[in-house]
Motif scaffolding. Structure first.
Motif, PDB file in Angstrom:
ATOM      1  N   PHE A  44      94.973 -42.153  12.137  1.00  0.00           N
ATOM      2  CA  PHE A  44      95.494 -41.346  11.031  1.00  0.00           C
ATOM      3  C   PHE A  44      94.568 -41.436   9.822  1.00  0.00           C
ATOM      4  O   PHE A  44      94.245 -40.416   9.194  1.00  0.00           O
ATOM      5  N   THR A  95     106.442 -39.691   8.053  1.00  0.00           N
ATOM      6  CA  THR A  95     106.247 -41.138   7.898  1.00  0.00           C
ATOM      7  C   THR A  95     106.894 -41.647   6.619  1.00  0.00           C
ATOM      8  O   THR A  95     107.525 -42.710   6.611  1.00  0.00           O
ATOM      9  N   ASN A 117      99.467 -36.857   1.931  1.00  0.00           N
ATOM     10  CA  ASN A 117      98.485 -37.483   2.824  1.00  0.00           C
ATOM     11  C   ASN A 117      97.881 -38.743   2.221  1.00  0.00           C
ATOM     12  O   ASN A 117      97.664 -39.738   2.921  1.00  0.00           O
ATOM     13  N   CYS A 131     106.748 -47.395  12.798  1.00  0.00           N
ATOM     14  CA  CYS A 131     105.874 -46.412  12.138  1.00  0.00           C
ATOM     15  C   CYS A 131     105.732 -46.657  10.641  1.00  0.00           C
ATOM     16  O   CYS A 131     104.648 -46.464  10.081  1.00  0.00           O
ATOM     17  N   CYS A 170     102.811 -34.975   9.311  1.00  0.00           N
ATOM     18  CA  CYS A 170     102.821 -36.367   9.786  1.00  0.00           C
ATOM     19  C   CYS A 170     103.087 -37.332   8.626  1.00  0.00           C
ATOM     20  O   CYS A 170     103.848 -38.294   8.765  1.00  0.00           O
ATOM     21  N   SER A 171     102.449 -37.071   7.490  1.00  0.00           N
ATOM     22  CA  SER A 171     102.633 -37.926   6.320  1.00  0.00           C
ATOM     23  C   SER A 171     104.058 -37.855   5.803  1.00  0.00           C
ATOM     24  O   SER A 171     104.672 -38.885   5.479  1.00  0.00           O
ATOM     25  N   LEU A 213      98.506 -32.541   9.093  1.00  0.00           N
ATOM     26  CA  LEU A 213      98.472 -33.931   8.635  1.00  0.00           C
ATOM     27  C   LEU A 213      99.573 -34.218   7.627  1.00  0.00           C
ATOM     28  O   LEU A 213     100.165 -35.298   7.630  1.00  0.00           O
ATOM     29  N   THR A 254     102.281 -45.117  10.910  1.00  0.00           N
ATOM     30  CA  THR A 254     102.506 -43.668  10.785  1.00  0.00           C
ATOM     31  C   THR A 254     103.134 -43.094  12.052  1.00  0.00           C
ATOM     32  O   THR A 254     103.178 -43.754  13.097  1.00  0.00           O
ATOM     33  N   ILE A 255     103.560 -41.867  11.958  1.00  0.00           N
ATOM     34  CA  ILE A 255     104.199 -41.205  13.093  1.00  0.00           C
ATOM     35  C   ILE A 255     103.208 -41.021  14.246  1.00  0.00           C
ATOM     36  O   ILE A 255     103.589 -40.879  15.404  1.00  0.00           O
ATOM     37  N   ILE A 256     101.903 -41.063  13.944  1.00  0.00           N
ATOM     38  CA  ILE A 256     100.875 -40.986  14.986  1.00  0.00           C
ATOM     39  C   ILE A 256     100.793 -42.303  15.750  1.00  0.00           C
ATOM     40  O   ILE A 256     100.235 -42.367  16.839  1.00  0.00           O
TER      41      ILE A 256
END
Length: 363
Positions: free
Chosen positions: A105, A61, A139, A88, A57-58, A54, A97-99
């Protein structure tokens, strides 16, 4: 049974795979590892891997946002890459976010926030603690700008429980210095945060762009969808309804999101209603009964745990409640073979393993 009777192609195989995955995951966690030293290593390993994934990903982003903020993105030769960065992590709006899904997310963060405390406390090396604090800080930054209100409510609910537990524990132990330091520290954080918000005039931006206060009064479609779904003829469809039936039903009633009901964004957005609607009354009763039984078992046997396992139990219990509260806004833990489903089963399985082992030894 409900999947076989009412499932269309996607729902049928998705649910069967979920059942298999859940059973295997329960089996792995409930092995005799609990009685061995590697039980703590096992759960810490899973938690750290989850938090690390996670935080990546954070971090990505946040880099995207900085690139957009500094106008570096405009220099990209690829239009698709430039559009991805802006989508994103836009400047002046909530981050997807990248998700690419802020709610997905956000709930991943809220579903792992408290279990990260376990390795933070139990791992002895400071390098691990520092790494966890850095990862969780990243995060939380991304979590805030993602603006997922459902996950924010669930996390806030968990924090309230955690704070009351901590206060009760410190008072019971008579650790007045630590208690005073905690109260002062929390107060300073709230005061500094409030001053920063007002000094930089961020309250309006947060209200309008991040948490979208306007839609709280006009409605987001969830309440409309829930009310219509709860009017379905459940007694004559005890094994639930398939996606095609639900799509036509909501479409005829002119639901807020009828055109998107067959995808993730158009589903019930409520874990409990999703079970009732998709799997039927029997499945819903079984699901709720399992949750209630877990709470009874937790209450009955938690006092027999040793100090370390009691701490682990409390953290998992708070995280479990947080997930259930988040389930009021999303059906993610039960929707598919997703990270949410794995985390949900991980938390639940550990709660059962702790209390079940205690019950057996007590008897």
């Amino acid at each position: 049974v409900a999947s076989i009777i009412n499932g269309n192609g996607f729902q049928l195989y998705n649910n069967i795979y979920f059942i298999i995955h859940s059973a295997i995951f329960f089996f792995l966690v409930l092995q005799e590892n609990y009685t061995k030293k590697n039980y703590l290593k096992l759960i810490n390993y899973f938690i750290i891997i989850s938090i690390f994934a996670l935080s990546v990903c954070s971090f990505v982003t946040i880099i995207m946002f900085l690139s957009n903020k500094l106008n570096i993105t405009n220099n990209f030769k690829s239009n698709k890459l430039r559009e991805l960065f802006i989508y994103c992590a836009p400047v002046g709006a909530r981050w997807y976010t990248i998700i690419t899904n802020p709610n997905t997310f956000g709930h991943l963060i809220s579903m792992t926030f408290f279990i990260a405390i376990i390795p933070l406390v139990t791992l002895k090396k400071n390098i691990y603690r520092i790494s966890i604090i850095i990862m969780q800080s990243l995060n939380l930054i991304a979590f805030f700008f993602a603006g997922s209100r459902g996950s924010f409510v669930s996390l806030a609910f968990g924090l309230i429980i955690f704070i009351f537990y901590l206060l009760f524990y410190l008072i019971k132990k008579g650790n007045w210095k630590i208690l005073l330091s905690l109260i002062i520290g929390v107060s300073l954080i709230i005061l500094i945060g409030t001053l920063i918000l007002y000094k930089h005039n961020l309250t309006s931006f947060i209200s309008k762009s991040i948490f979208r206060s306007k839609s709280l009064t006009t409605g987001t479609g969830r309440l409309d969808t829930w009310s219509k779904l709860l009017k379905l003829p459940f007694l004559s469809n005890i094994f639930g309804f398939n996606d095609n039936y639900l799509y036509n039903y909501l479409n005829n009633l002119h639901s807020y999101y009828p055109q998107g009901f067959l995808n993730n964004e158009g589903r019930a957005h409520n874990m409990f209603i999703e079970v009732l609607v998709s799997y039927g009354i029997f499945a819903f009763i079984i699901f709720i009964s399992c949750i209630i039984k877990t709470f009874f078992q937790m209450y009955k046997n938690h006092k027999n745990l040793n100090t370390q396992n009691h701490f682990i139990f409390v953290i998992f219990a708070i995280q479990f409640i947080t997930i259930l509260v988040g389930g009021m806004f999303e059906q993610l833990p039960l929707f598919s073979l997703s990270a949410h489903a794995v985390i949900f089963m991980f938390v639940w399985a550990n709660l059962i393993s702790l209390t079940e082992y205690t019950k057996q030894n007590t008897n």
